[in-house]
Scaffold this motif. Structure first.
Motif, mmCIF file in Angstrom:
data_model
loop_
_atom_site.group_PDB
_atom_site.id
_atom_site.type_symbol
_atom_site.label_atom_id
_atom_site.label_comp_id
_atom_site.label_asym_id
_atom_site.label_seq_id
_atom_site.Cartn_x
_atom_site.Cartn_y
_atom_site.Cartn_z
ATOM 1 N N SER A 1 29.410 37.508 37.421
ATOM 2 C CA SER A 1 30.396 38.469 36.937
ATOM 3 C C SER A 1 30.138 38.789 35.475
ATOM 4 C CB SER A 1 31.811 37.905 37.098
ATOM 5 O OG SER A 1 32.155 37.769 38.459
ATOM 6 N N ASN B 1 34.493 49.299 38.399
ATOM 7 C CA ASN B 1 34.187 47.889 38.597
ATOM 8 C C ASN B 1 34.044 47.642 40.103
ATOM 9 O OD1 ASN B 1 34.282 45.009 38.874
ATOM 10 N ND2 ASN B 1 35.211 44.898 36.832
ATOM 11 N N THR C 1 33.341 45.122 42.057
ATOM 12 C CA THR C 1 33.903 43.965 42.753
ATOM 13 C C THR C 1 35.386 43.739 42.483
ATOM 14 O OG1 THR C 1 33.177 42.531 40.946
ATOM 15 C CG2 THR C 1 31.687 42.780 42.826
ATOM 16 N N GLN C 2 35.977 44.569 41.616
ATOM 17 C CA GLN C 2 37.388 44.385 41.289
ATOM 18 C C GLN C 2 38.262 45.577 41.705
ATOM 19 O OE1 GLN C 2 38.758 41.580 40.178
ATOM 20 N NE2 GLN C 2 36.738 40.583 40.154
ATOM 21 N N ARG D 1 38.582 48.472 40.601
ATOM 22 C CA ARG D 1 39.288 48.827 39.373
ATOM 23 C C ARG D 1 38.492 49.843 38.556
ATOM 24 N NH1 ARG D 1 43.079 45.792 36.255
ATOM 25 N NH2 ARG D 1 43.010 44.235 37.922
ATOM 26 N N VAL E 1 38.743 42.532 32.669
ATOM 27 C CA VAL E 1 38.567 41.810 33.925
ATOM 28 C C VAL E 1 37.079 41.742 34.244
ATOM 29 C CG1 VAL E 1 39.093 41.753 36.391
ATOM 30 C CG2 VAL E 1 40.811 42.569 34.769
ATOM 31 N N GLY F 1 33.676 41.268 36.458
ATOM 32 C CA GLY F 1 33.236 41.728 37.775
ATOM 33 C C GLY F 1 31.866 42.337 37.637
ATOM 34 N N ASP G 1 40.257 47.166 49.611
ATOM 35 C CA ASP G 1 39.155 46.970 48.675
ATOM 36 C C ASP G 1 38.084 48.016 48.968
ATOM 37 O OD1 ASP G 1 37.269 46.133 46.903
ATOM 38 O OD2 ASP G 1 36.779 44.275 47.955
#
Length: 469
Positions: free
Chosen positions: A244, A286, A288-289, A291, A266, A268, A313
């Motif tokens: 990450s 992002n 993997t988040q 976001r 955050v 990721g 997701d």
């Protein structure tokens, strides 16, 4: 390969008589009569690469025809495609030399004696010195535009001539004994900027002579690139980066120095990035988040972020933006959707189904057309926007589309260029070259009728691409 072998056997005449006696050859547009004699006397044989219907649409009777390349190599899956046979300065990557040196089965000249070592060296030297014409000109110097394509498994960047529609050069970006993995390229004012994932480098390449003139090293898995009007580059992380990360890079492209890392709240994989039309905001997806981070490019500081969905997701992979700056466009890797985000409300207002693994997003100048290749489906989605709604109106396919990746428009927006990874080997070229892996492709799509006009072979793992001069 059996099909290809049969075609060659049945199409080529085994007659050893050249198209013209040696004393009538002349230069034929080549840089020397010696080069012309080897090519014309050995290859421009009646029934093969001469006459009105030369084998595979490749005439070798003169320089002009050779440089055009072939027009109808057979696809084992059906149909035909075309491509270059000579890449200036790169004999080892030129099909002509690969075939006469025995790296392709059957070797050429077909059904005739192999060329002497001296004749093969003549052709090799001619290509490596630029494949010049009789006036000592290197071909493809006056193109209106070029397409630069990363070859992630070959440590190379393929250069395609936008007018001739053939590979015109190969840029070597091999720095280490291990794979350097060029991932993305962007063009600005005579320079090409490229990220190398495994080497951890950001390169600046002069497109006049294709020499690397600057680099920033020791980056952690650099990925996508956005070039700001104030001569700085934003560099994200590769989608394949392990672990990450909670930052992206800002680089001064004038002196090629790292300005700073922008810290994100955050961790990721901050991958897909796009600048607002006024260059005042940078949007960072992002992966993997789920976001989106928003960066103020005046201060190069994190401003705010928002989550795409609390329940789904999407894995936002790539990003683009509408010309008016009102909508953020995202390709959702996990859900196979094209997401439209209203930047005023920071919410998804439309989801369009595109097929598995949507990748790079291309928006035309007035925002009415959006082009989005899907890796797993092998389709280029054409999404229409009428000012009120977005609809997937057309899907373009081709047998050579195998794991689609990057995309970009020609300057006049009449063509779309699409790269294929083909790491799965689903595209099988007409000629298998000894020592080469699964060859990638670039599809040239004519947007006047949404048809694939040409397929070009490039080096292994075609990924990010851009258009420049």
């Amino acid at each position: 390969m059996l099909l290809v072998f049969v075609i060659v056997i049945t199409s080529c005449d085994s007659d050893d008589n050249p198209a013209d006696p040696p004393d009538q050859i002349g230069n034929r547009g080549f840089s020397s009569e010696q080069v012309a004699e080897v090519i014309v006397n050995s290859c421009a044989v009646d029934g093969c690469h001469a006459g009105n219907q030369p084998q595979n649409g490749l005439s070798l009777e003169n320089y002009e025809n050779l440089i055009k390349g072939s027009s109808n190599r057979p696809l084992p899956s059906g149909g035909t495609y075309g491509g270059d046979v000579v890449v200036p300065f790169s004999s080892e990557k030129s099909l002509l030399y690969q075939m006469i040196s025995g790296r392709v089965n059957p070797s050429m000249p077909f059904n005739r004696s192999a060329l002497s070592d001296q004749d093969m060296q003549t052709i090799k030297d001619w290509i490596d010195e630029g494949a010049k014409d009789e006036n000592e000109n290197v071909p493809f110097q006056n193109s209106s535009h070029k397409i630069f394509v990363c070859n992630q498994a070959s440590d190379a960047i393929s250069v395609i001539d936008g007018n001739a529609k053939v590979v015109s050069r190969i840029i070597d970006v091999d720095f280490n004994q291990t794979l350097d993995a060029p991932h993305m390229v962007k063009y600005k004012e005579g320079f090409l900027y490229a990220t190398l994932i495994s080497a951890g480098k950001f390169l600046k390449i002069n497109t006049t002579n294709f020499e690397t003139v600057g680099e920033v090293s020791d980056l952690g898995f650099p990925g996508m690139i956005m070039l700001h009007k104030d001569n700085k580059a934003y560099v994200s992380r590769s989608s394949t980066a392990p672990g990450s990360f909670s930052s992206i890079y800002v680089i001064n492209i004038d002196n090629m120095t790292l300005i700073k890392e922008i810290v994100l709240p955050v961790a990721g994989i901050p991958h897909g990035i796009i600048l607002s039309p006024d260059n005042n905001k940078l949007y960072v997806a992002n992966l993997t988040q789920n976001r989106i981070n928003i960066i103020d490019t005046q201060t190069d500081e994190f401003e705010e972020d928002f989550v795409l969905s609390q329940s789904i997701d999407h894995e936002p992979m790539q990003a683009n933006i509408s010309p008016d700056g009102n909508y953020l466009y995202l390709s959702a890797r996990k859900t196979g959707l094209f997401l439209i985000v209203d930047l005023n409300t920071k919410s998804i207002v439309k989801e369009v189904t595109t097929g598995g693994g949507p990748m790079h997003i291309v928006v035309n100048s007035d925002g009415s057309k959006i082009y989005l290749p899907s890796m797993m489906s092998g389709l280029v989605n054409v999404i229409d926007y009428d000012g009120n709604d977005w609809n997937n109106s057309t899907q373009i396919s081709h047998p050579a589309f195998s794991m689609l990746h990057g995309a970009e428009l020609s300057p006049d927006e009449n063509y779309l260029y699409v790269s294929s990874r083909n790491t799965n080997g689903n595209f099988v070229p007409a000629y298998q070259v000894e020592g080469e892996g699964n060859i990638a492709t670039v599809g040239i799509v004519n947007l006047q009728n949404n048809t694939v006009e040409k397929i070009l072979e490039i080096e292994e793992f075609g990924s990010g691409l851009t258009v420049g001069n």
